[in-house]
Design a protein around this motif. Structure first.
Motif, mmCIF file in Angstrom:
data_model
loop_
_atom_site.group_PDB
_atom_site.id
_atom_site.type_symbol
_atom_site.label_atom_id
_atom_site.label_comp_id
_atom_site.label_asym_id
_atom_site.label_seq_id
_atom_site.Cartn_x
_atom_site.Cartn_y
_atom_site.Cartn_z
ATOM 1 N N UNK A 235 -30.035 79.424 -23.039
ATOM 2 C CA UNK A 235 -30.786 78.966 -24.194
ATOM 3 C C UNK A 235 -29.771 78.408 -25.177
ATOM 4 N N UNK A 236 -29.976 77.167 -25.583
ATOM 5 C CA UNK A 236 -29.002 76.467 -26.412
ATOM 6 C C UNK A 236 -29.671 75.999 -27.698
ATOM 7 N N UNK A 237 -28.898 75.810 -28.764
ATOM 8 C CA UNK A 237 -29.474 75.298 -30.015
ATOM 9 C C UNK A 237 -30.031 73.889 -29.814
ATOM 10 N N UNK A 238 -31.184 73.642 -30.367
ATOM 11 C CA UNK A 238 -31.831 72.340 -30.239
ATOM 12 C C UNK A 238 -30.923 71.213 -30.728
ATOM 13 N N UNK A 239 -30.186 71.465 -31.801
ATOM 14 C CA UNK A 239 -29.340 70.403 -32.353
ATOM 15 C C UNK A 239 -28.080 70.146 -31.527
ATOM 16 N N UNK A 240 -27.846 70.920 -30.478
ATOM 17 C CA UNK A 240 -26.695 70.681 -29.598
ATOM 18 C C UNK A 240 -27.113 70.189 -28.215
ATOM 19 N N UNK A 241 -28.422 70.167 -27.956
ATOM 20 C CA UNK A 241 -28.925 69.788 -26.640
ATOM 21 C C UNK A 241 -28.520 68.361 -26.258
ATOM 22 N N UNK A 242 -28.723 67.403 -27.156
ATOM 23 C CA UNK A 242 -28.406 66.004 -26.850
ATOM 24 C C UNK A 242 -26.923 65.829 -26.525
ATOM 25 N N UNK A 243 -26.065 66.551 -27.216
ATOM 26 C CA UNK A 243 -24.625 66.455 -26.941
ATOM 27 C C UNK A 243 -24.311 66.990 -25.544
ATOM 28 N N UNK A 244 -25.017 68.009 -25.118
ATOM 29 C CA UNK A 244 -24.804 68.553 -23.766
ATOM 30 C C UNK A 244 -25.251 67.553 -22.708
ATOM 31 N N UNK A 245 -26.390 66.918 -22.942
ATOM 32 C CA UNK A 245 -26.856 65.876 -22.024
ATOM 33 C C UNK A 245 -25.844 64.728 -21.982
#
Length: 134
Positions: A73-83
């Protein structure tokens, strides 16, 4: 005497993740999640997830590695950076655990999620909302 921290509930402390190359696999997941690889601890190479749980990468070369599933489970504001990091290293992500919908994310439970394979064949998942359980 070392400081002992007591707990009032059962908690996962660490899990061993088998890898063909512990350094490669630990650095891979740490890079994607935006974390650091810790100092070796005996035969283990740890990645601290920041919530008291550590992935302890262990090199296993004597037999094939059985694929496991690890969900983060990851912070929503870091999801795009992970993608973006998955895309930067050329790893295909999928909206589903069966890896049928490439280059897509899911929107389960009001969040976003994606699945991808690590260098040892484990099915990794990042999600911004936990699964709703009955």
């Amino acid at each position: 005497m070392p400081h002992e921290q007591s707990v009032t509930t059962v908690q996962l402390n660490h899990t061993v993740v088998y890898a063909e190359d512990r350094q490669l696999s630990a650095e891979f997941i740490a890079t994607i999640l935006g974390l650091d690889v810790g100092a070796p601890f005996g035969p283990f190479l740890p990645v601290d997830l920041g919530n008291g749980v550590t992935l302890d990468y262990y090199e296993k070369t004597d037999e094939p590695i059985q694929s496991q599933h690890y969900a983060f489970q990851v912070p929503d504001d870091r999801f795009d950076a992970m993608i973006a990091r998955l895309e930067a290293v050329g790893v295909t992500y999928f909206a589903d655990p069966g890896h049928i919908e490439p280059g897509a994310v899911n929107h389960l439970f009001g969040g976003r999620g994606a699945y991808f394979e690590d260098p040892s064949g484990h099915n990794m998942e990042i999600m911004t909302r936990p699964y709703a359980r009955p």
